[in-house]
Design a protein around this motif. Sequence first.
Motif: not given
Length: 416
Positions: A158-159, A178-180, A213-216, A240-242
Amino acid sequence: MNILLKSAQIIDNESVYHNTVKDILISDGKITQIADTLTAQNTDKVIEKAYVSQGWTDSSVCFGEPGYEERETLANGMRTAQHSGFTHVLINPLTHPVNDTKAGVQYLQEATRHFAATAHPIGALTEGGKGEHLAELYDMQQGGAVAFGDYKKPIGNSNLLKIALQYTQPFGGIVLSFPNDTKIMGKGVVNEHTEGTRLGLKGIPALAEELIVARDLAILEYTGGKLHIPTISTAQSVALIAEAKAKGLDVTCSVAIANLHFTDEVLETFNTNYKVLPPLRDTDNVLALRQALEGGIIDFVTSDHNPLDIELKFKEFDLADFGTIGLENVWGVLSQYVSTEKAVQLLTGARKRFGIPTHPIAEGAIADLTLFSPEGSFLFKETDILSSSKNSAFIGATMKGKVIGVIANKQLILNN
């Protein structure tokens, strides 16, 4: 070359000619005249009653070369792209060696310079795509890279994502994530749902995507910068993106054409061409993706074109590689789910996001055009595949409309 488009239906919401029928004269790569009626005198080619838009852009393709030429060469990949209606393609760093240097970026540009379509390299975010240290992002951007990401590899640290978003801000770089979550994914190969369970195939929970996705988005809110989330596949990712867009965060996302078209019910045949990442989801998630196209939450649609040779796909489902080709099918699928005008928006939206010049249809403008028709339908066959690799999930699927050709880089490319 002088090209006359007779009775062309113009679809370009940036043009004063949007939704009108006009004759368009193109000379030496530029639009010289637009009028109700033009004569065909001194023209080399006349094309009747085509729909025309700004040239389409695919934000995620893989061509293999250098290193995996047996999957797809740059030459055949570019030919496939332009015959599929694309005048711009963003090429992922799924190569050997990984494209993580300015020299690698410039090699791709030079090797593809003579085609009608234009290649735009995506530089690897990390050295060798290993996820440990940032690659030479600024140097690659100076060489022509339009974004930075490790294809189909999540940013586990994450850092590292935080630093990447901070580092790229001074020069306007775009970070792809890439969200996985690979720990949540485990050994999963299909969507975690009743269909996969019934078939005895290990599942990939939607949670694996949604956690990242939430973390990013949380990191983006903290750091600022520009983030693109490629190929989302779940309703919760859309939500989440909305929410992030409503907050004003600089985030875009795409969906792969296979995830938009198929549900996990097609896995019944154990056809490994349906093994993709993210996996084909259940009906509720697929319907949410289709609805998000109209709502503007999903910014563009991609083929996520990933040629793989037969040795990687012709094996047990658990052991086969993830990926399908799809350049040839984007228009034929997308036109089934949205209006012609919306489909064009989804196929041209990546231009502005990734800093690729746009050329609205007008007199004096550079001719960077896609010619197509939304009419008719046909079954896609293996003989219709233009790619070197034949790992297509779309064999036997119904396509709507057709691509007539492209006009770009002073070239006219027409399909038979």
